[in-house]
Design a protein around this motif. Sequence first.
Motif, PDB file in Angstrom:
ATOM      1  N   SER A 178       0.832  -1.207   0.000  1.00  0.00           N
ATOM      2  CA  SER A 178       0.000   0.000   0.000  1.00  0.00           C
ATOM      3  C   SER A 178       0.868   1.260   0.000  1.00  0.00           C
ATOM      4  O   SER A 178       2.056   1.232   0.372  1.00  0.00           O
ATOM      5  N   GLU A 179       0.273   2.384  -0.388  1.00  0.00           N
ATOM      6  CA  GLU A 179       1.010   3.651  -0.438  1.00  0.00           C
ATOM      7  C   GLU A 179       1.531   4.049   0.935  1.00  0.00           C
ATOM      8  O   GLU A 179       2.686   4.474   1.070  1.00  0.00           O
ATOM      9  N   THR A 180       0.714   3.915   1.957  1.00  0.00           N
ATOM     10  CA  THR A 180       1.125   4.314   3.309  1.00  0.00           C
ATOM     11  C   THR A 180       2.332   3.513   3.783  1.00  0.00           C
ATOM     12  O   THR A 180       3.310   4.069   4.303  1.00  0.00           O
ATOM     13  N   GLU A 181       2.288   2.224   3.573  1.00  0.00           N
ATOM     14  CA  GLU A 181       3.394   1.348   3.984  1.00  0.00           C
ATOM     15  C   GLU A 181       4.636   1.615   3.140  1.00  0.00           C
ATOM     16  O   GLU A 181       5.758   1.657   3.651  1.00  0.00           O
ATOM     17  N   LYS A 183       5.494   4.414   1.539  1.00  0.00           N
ATOM     18  CA  LYS A 183       6.104   5.728   1.782  1.00  0.00           C
ATOM     19  C   LYS A 183       7.101   5.666   2.937  1.00  0.00           C
ATOM     20  O   LYS A 183       8.191   6.232   2.851  1.00  0.00           O
ATOM     21  N   GLU A 184       6.750   4.959   3.980  1.00  0.00           N
ATOM     22  CA  GLU A 184       7.643   4.822   5.136  1.00  0.00           C
ATOM     23  C   GLU A 184       8.935   4.112   4.728  1.00  0.00           C
ATOM     24  O   GLU A 184      10.044   4.538   5.083  1.00  0.00           O
ATOM     25  N   ASP A 307       7.386  14.005   3.244  1.00  0.00           N
ATOM     26  CA  ASP A 307       6.137  13.791   2.503  1.00  0.00           C
ATOM     27  C   ASP A 307       6.213  14.432   1.125  1.00  0.00           C
ATOM     28  O   ASP A 307       5.746  13.858   0.124  1.00  0.00           O
ATOM     29  N   ASN A 311       5.852  12.675  -2.535  1.00  0.00           N
ATOM     30  CA  ASN A 311       4.811  13.099  -3.478  1.00  0.00           C
ATOM     31  C   ASN A 311       5.402  13.578  -4.807  1.00  0.00           C
ATOM     32  O   ASN A 311       4.835  13.330  -5.869  1.00  0.00           O
TER      33      ASN A 311
END
Length: 336
Positions: A178-181, A183-184, A307, A311
């Motif tokens: 997923s994007e959230t996972e 990105k970290e 962030d 992006n």
Amino acid sequence: MNKKEKTNLMKNIAVECILKYIGSTNSKKTRKDILDNATKIFNEKCKQSKIAIVKKTESRSYIGMALNDLLIDKTLFNKNGVISKIEEDKIIVDKAKCRTILLDLLKKKEYKKADLYKTIIKELGADKTTNKQDDNEIKEYIGNLLSFYVNDCTLEIYDNKYRIKNKINEKHPTKPISETEFKEKFLSRLHENGGSFFERFFANVLEKYFTLTGRTVWDCTVSGGSNDGGIDIKIKLSDDLGFVDEIMVQAKCRINSQVTENEIRNFYGAMNAIKASRGIYVTTSTFHPNANKLLHSLDNCVGIDGDGVFNLSKKVLYGMKITHNGYTFDEMVFDI
């Protein structure tokens, strides 16, 4: 003596006077120095030979014509306004090219320091010069780069050889997540790869972004290192109307440490000192509230946090691959 014969005689005397003055001192000589001093010698010589000078400017004119002839036929050389008998036998060391060659070599195999020196000196053409100053300048710069890259974990030393540190392991996902996972893990991997990698990475992101948004990028140079003076990336670009921007970037690869207000002030001073039109302060972490407040008060300087890095990378699709199943790393980018 007719006019043509007199002109030839005067030019020969002028050449003799110029060469006499050039050889009389070891100090650096500009065109004005030669015109002023060789003219004095010329006037004295004409007086001794009982040759009449019609006008005061006539002798200076002969010296000027003779000097032009000597420069054209390579008897004398003009380098940055300094005129001498011998052309300086050395190259101008291109540090950006040094850095690129160094990393390209180490991507292919391991090298001892001495072999890196020898190979890079040959690649830059310094091996063909008799002046060893350029060789020493290259060795000093490469030595500093090697120390910097070892300290920031881009390189490691094994059996007295330098090599790219292998940072790809099982904790980097090969299947879409997923994007959230992602990105970290993305920001963590940028930090893991070190400051020099992040500088090159973000330079590529910016170049792609400006091109995508309709600007023409004329130059994008990574100038970071141990002596970057607060500037890591320099970009020159223009828009369709012809307006030109020179953008300076400071890049900080951090995880937990925030960028402070004082760091922003120092960077803003550095970019203004070299008359940059705009500035970008980028970090993989975050900005202190006071640093954010200062940035918001500046019209020509912006801050990009972790962030924002993610992006912007997502917008230009650099360093990642996106499918309907999720996100994965582009190993072609991260395999340093």
